[in-house]
Design an enzyme around this catalytic site. Structure first.
Site, short mmCIF file in Angstrom:
data_model
loop_
_atom_site.label_atom_id
_atom_site.label_comp_id
_atom_site.label_asym_id
_atom_site.label_seq_id
_atom_site.Cartn_x
_atom_site.Cartn_y
_atom_site.Cartn_z
CD GLU A 95 44.39 40.26 16.26
OE1 GLU A 95 44.21 40.98 15.25
OE2 GLU A 95 43.47 39.76 16.93
CG ASP A 145 33.95 43.49 12.17
OD1 ASP A 145 32.76 43.82 12.26
OD2 ASP A 145 34.84 44.24 11.74
CG ASP A 181 29.55 42.77 21.95
OD1 ASP A 181 29.57 42.46 20.73
OD2 ASP A 181 30.24 43.69 22.41
CE LYS A 217 40.24 48.33 28.20
NZ LYS A 217 41.32 49.34 28.40
CD GLU A 219 32.08 39.46 28.32
OE1 GLU A 219 31.24 38.56 28.50
OE2 GLU A 219 33.29 39.25 28.09
#
Length: 238
Positions: A95, A145, A181, A217, A219
């Site tokens: 990250e 992304d 998502d 949270k 999701e």
């Protein structure tokens, strides 16, 4: 990474970076706990990036165990929970977002997690220059992304070239687990992963969410609003 954070644009007089990148640099504020965690725990849990120096997981973790590589762990909540759920595995997370690195270090300290190490560096370069071929038991790529605009789709991480490079570092029988998502991206992932000859789908299309992956949270909020989440789990052919 939090999608609400502001992306930094490349200055007009700066040449754009070439090649595959696993991240987008975003602005973000550091809390005092994150700053303290970076200073106090960084030397122990953040690994230095050294191009050409192959990482020795046994030396890093002090044991031999299956190694899972995560690309872009955001604020680290899911990573910490998975590491606690699978204590017999070791996890290497990449990250570049400093507040996220600080947040995961804070969780490592609070929850006394010993099977996580971090690279604060581009995951693609870490893979290519520090991870031995055929050494990974698994790879996690959660909510990368989506680059919603069609003209930006080519910037998505899951592309044939990248997947071909990634698979070389997974051992036979090892797995690649992606989640998104954004349905158009899920469709692209399914197409790209399905076309890679060294991978086989573990499901007839999208997979059920594996029990080890917790719901974030964001999701949970999306599910309550009727938004979908798609998991893809592919395995490297023996």
């Amino acid at each position: 990474m939090n999608e609400k954070e502001v992306e930094k644009e490349t200055p007009a007089n700066e040449a754009p970076r070439r090649g595959i990148k696993s991240f987008v640099v975003r602005a973000g504020r550091m809390g005092t706990g994150q700053i303290r965690a970076l200073a106090e725990l960084g030397p122990r849990f953040v690994l230095p990036y050294k191009a050409g120096e192959t990482l020795d997981p046994k030396a890093v973790f002090g044991r031999e165990a299956p190694v899972v590589f995560e690309i872009g762990f955001g604020m680290g909540g899911a990573t910490a929970q998975i590491a606690r759920t699978l204590p017999d595995h070791d996890f290497i997370g990449c990250e570049v977002h400093e507040p996220g690195v600080g947040a995961l270090l804070k969780l490592i300290d609070e929850q006394q997690i010993g099977n996580i190490r971090i690279f604060q560096h581009d995951a693609v370069e870490v893979l290519e220059n520090m991870i031995a071929p055929g050494s990974l038991a698994g790879v996690h790529i959660y909510f990368p992304d989506p680059w919603h605009k069609k003209k930006h789709n080519k910037r998505r991480l899951i592309q044939p070239e990248f997947v071909a490079k990634l698979v070389k570092h997974i051992r036979p029988g090892g797995y690649l687990h992606c989640a998104t998502d954004w349905e158009p991206y899920a469709q692209q992932m399914l197409e790209v992963l399905g076309a890679e000859p060294l991978l086989e789908n573990t499901a007839a299309g999208y997979a059920d969410k594996p029990s080890y992956r917790p719901l974030t949270k964001f999701e949970n909020r999306g599910i309550k609003l009727g938004h979908g989440v798609w998991d893809l789990v592919f395995r490297k052919r023996a």
